[in-house]
Design an enzyme around this catalytic site. Structure first.
Site, PDB file in Angstrom:
ATOM      1  N   ASP A  81      -0.587   4.690   6.593  1.00 57.32           N
ATOM      2  CA  ASP A  81      -0.384   3.409   5.908  1.00 57.32           C
ATOM      3  C   ASP A  81       1.125   3.163   5.861  1.00 57.32           C
ATOM      4  OD1 ASP A  81      -0.968   1.055   4.397  1.00 57.32           O
ATOM      5  OD2 ASP A  81      -0.486   2.117   2.549  1.00 57.32           O
ATOM      6  N   SER A  82       1.499   1.985   5.372  1.00 59.19           N
ATOM      7  CA  SER A  82       2.922   1.709   5.188  1.00 59.19           C
ATOM      8  C   SER A  82       3.468   2.450   3.969  1.00 59.19           C
ATOM      9  CB  SER A  82       3.128   0.214   4.976  1.00 59.19           C
ATOM     10  OG  SER A  82       2.473  -0.177   3.782  1.00 59.19           O
ATOM     11  N   CYS A 114      -4.789   1.034   6.493  1.00 57.55           N
ATOM     12  CA  CYS A 114      -3.894  -0.095   6.276  1.00 57.55           C
ATOM     13  C   CYS A 114      -4.546  -1.303   6.951  1.00 57.55           C
ATOM     14  CB  CYS A 114      -2.537   0.207   6.911  1.00 57.55           C
ATOM     15  SG  CYS A 114      -1.404  -1.190   6.874  1.00 57.55           S
ATOM     16  N   GLU A 152       3.530   0.188  -5.134  1.00 59.14           N
ATOM     17  CA  GLU A 152       4.464   1.106  -4.473  1.00 59.14           C
ATOM     18  C   GLU A 152       5.525   1.609  -5.462  1.00 59.14           C
ATOM     19  OE1 GLU A 152       3.716   1.920  -1.367  1.00 59.14           O
ATOM     20  OE2 GLU A 152       5.453   3.146  -0.906  1.00 59.14           O
ATOM     21  N   CYS A 172      -6.223  -4.955   1.156  1.00 59.82           N
ATOM     22  CA  CYS A 172      -4.967  -4.215   1.311  1.00 59.82           C
ATOM     23  C   CYS A 172      -5.178  -2.924   0.542  1.00 59.82           C
ATOM     24  CB  CYS A 172      -3.803  -5.007   0.717  1.00 59.82           C
ATOM     25  SG  CYS A 172      -2.289  -4.023   0.551  1.00 59.82           S
ATOM     26  N   HIS A 225      -3.323  -1.016  -0.977  1.00 55.24           N
ATOM     27  CA  HIS A 225      -2.605  -0.863  -2.245  1.00 55.24           C
ATOM     28  C   HIS A 225      -3.425  -1.435  -3.430  1.00 55.24           C
ATOM     29  CE1 HIS A 225       0.866   0.010   0.304  1.00 55.24           C
ATOM     30  NE2 HIS A 225       1.569   0.320  -0.764  1.00 55.24           N
TER      31      HIS A 225
HETATM   32  N1  DGL Z   1      -1.359  -1.153   2.440  1.00 56.47           N
HETATM   33  C1  DGL Z   1      -1.212  -2.041   3.527  1.00 56.47           C
HETATM   34  C2  DGL Z   1      -2.456  -2.832   3.860  1.00 56.47           C
HETATM   35  O1  DGL Z   1      -3.553  -2.359   3.638  1.00 56.47           O
HETATM   36  C3  DGL Z   1       0.088  -2.768   3.728  1.00 56.47           C
HETATM   37  C4  DGL Z   1       0.976  -3.151   2.570  1.00 56.47           C
HETATM   38  C5  DGL Z   1       2.358  -3.566   3.047  1.00 56.47           C
HETATM   39  O2  DGL Z   1       3.077  -2.686   3.518  1.00 56.47           O
HETATM   40  O3  DGL Z   1       2.702  -4.763   2.992  1.00 56.47           O
HETATM   41  O4  DGL Z   1      -2.405  -3.900   4.408  1.00 56.47           O
END
Ligand code: DGL
Length: 265
Positions: free
Chosen positions: A10-11, A73, A152, A184, A186
């Site tokens: 993931d990011s 992600c 984050e 997402c 997150h």
């Molecule tokens: N967690 C990521 C997703 O599912 C990306 C969040 C990001 O880095 O903007 O899209």
């Protein structure tokens, strides 16, 4: 049996919301996670850029001899899944097809909301997949990029988190929905704030559940599950500040059997 690790990317900390489900559903699996915090956030980058970043991580997984990759992600799934599946010698599982399946399994799914990063929503990947699986569904998409840094930066549960969720999800006051896809990784960490905003009649769908089911199904069908010890040690890497990853893992993972390190890619 295949006792090699599974690569997960993931990011940033969003990947941990997928790892916690992997730990529940596949407790014998060894994981290598890359949080690409050196390039966080993905959601405001171009698809091309995200595709390159995801490919770079996939090549690292290849060097680590993983048996499977889970793209934890949604942004990278929308931008890079077909490329990863074409280029890599191992199966690559994305979040969007399973996420849609999870939403359409809900009893009330005539109107489905999708929240995700700016990039994911711009791609309409969820809308297209929802309509591919069920043409009659009404879809309300909303980019909610400002929710990503809240998670984050460890600010879930704060006044600011509730306020930002309130602002970002206002659209659903005018366009009510029955089911909401947390598009997402997150966002499941903001489930309480989101549920409070939308009310308890709205079902929140975390695509991680069906994604991990898809991974488990593949591993089972191909006789590739790990048959050794329960909860083997996993390796978590950050391409950025490893302290953020450590704090996130301590907070969000109930299985604390892992190591954390910085990774230069
Ligand atoms: N967690 C990521 C997703 O599912 C990306 C969040 C990001 O880095 O903007 O899209």
């Amino acid at each position: 049996m295949d006792n090699r690790p599974i690569g997960i990317m993931d990011s940033g900390l969003g990947g941990l919301s997928v790892i916690r489900i992997v730990n529940q559903q596949l407790p014998h699996e060894k994981l290598i996670f890359v949080g690409d915090q050196g390039h966080f956030p993905y959601g405001t980058r171009t698809q091309q850029d995200v595709c390159q970043l995801a490919l770079n991580i996939a090549r690292f997984f290849k060097r680590q001899n993983v048996k499977m990759m889970i793209v934890a992600c949604n942004t990278a799934t929308a931008a890079a899944l077909p490329t990863l599946q074409k280029e890599m010698p191992f199966p690559v599982i994305g979040m969007i097809v399973p996420g849609v399946k999870g939403a359409l399994q809900q009893k009330h799914h005539q109107s489905v909301g999708v929240i995700g990063t700016a990039s994911t929503i711009e791609s309409h990947a969820y809308e297209h997949e929802l309509h591919r699986q069920d043409r009659s569904v009404q879809v309300v998409e909303k980019a909610a990029q400002p929710l990503v840094p809240i998670v984050e930066h460890g600010q879930t549960g704060t006044e600011q988190a509730y306020q930002t969720v309130d602002e970002q999800l206002k659209i659903f006051d005018q366009q009510p929905i029955q089911t909401l896809i947390l598009g997402c990784t997150h966002f499941p960490f903001l489930a309480d704030e989101i549920q409070q905003k939308l009310g308890y009649q709205v079902v929140l769908v975390d695509p991680a559940k069906e994604t991990v089911n898809a991974a488990k199904e593949w591993l089972t069908q191909h006789d590739a599950l790990n048959d050794t010890e329960m909860m083997p040690q996993s390796r978590l890497y950050s391409t950025g500040d490893v302290e953020i990853l450590k704090a996130g893992a301590k907070k969000w993972l109930s299985n604390q059997n892992y190591t954390c390190a910085h990774l230069e890619l």
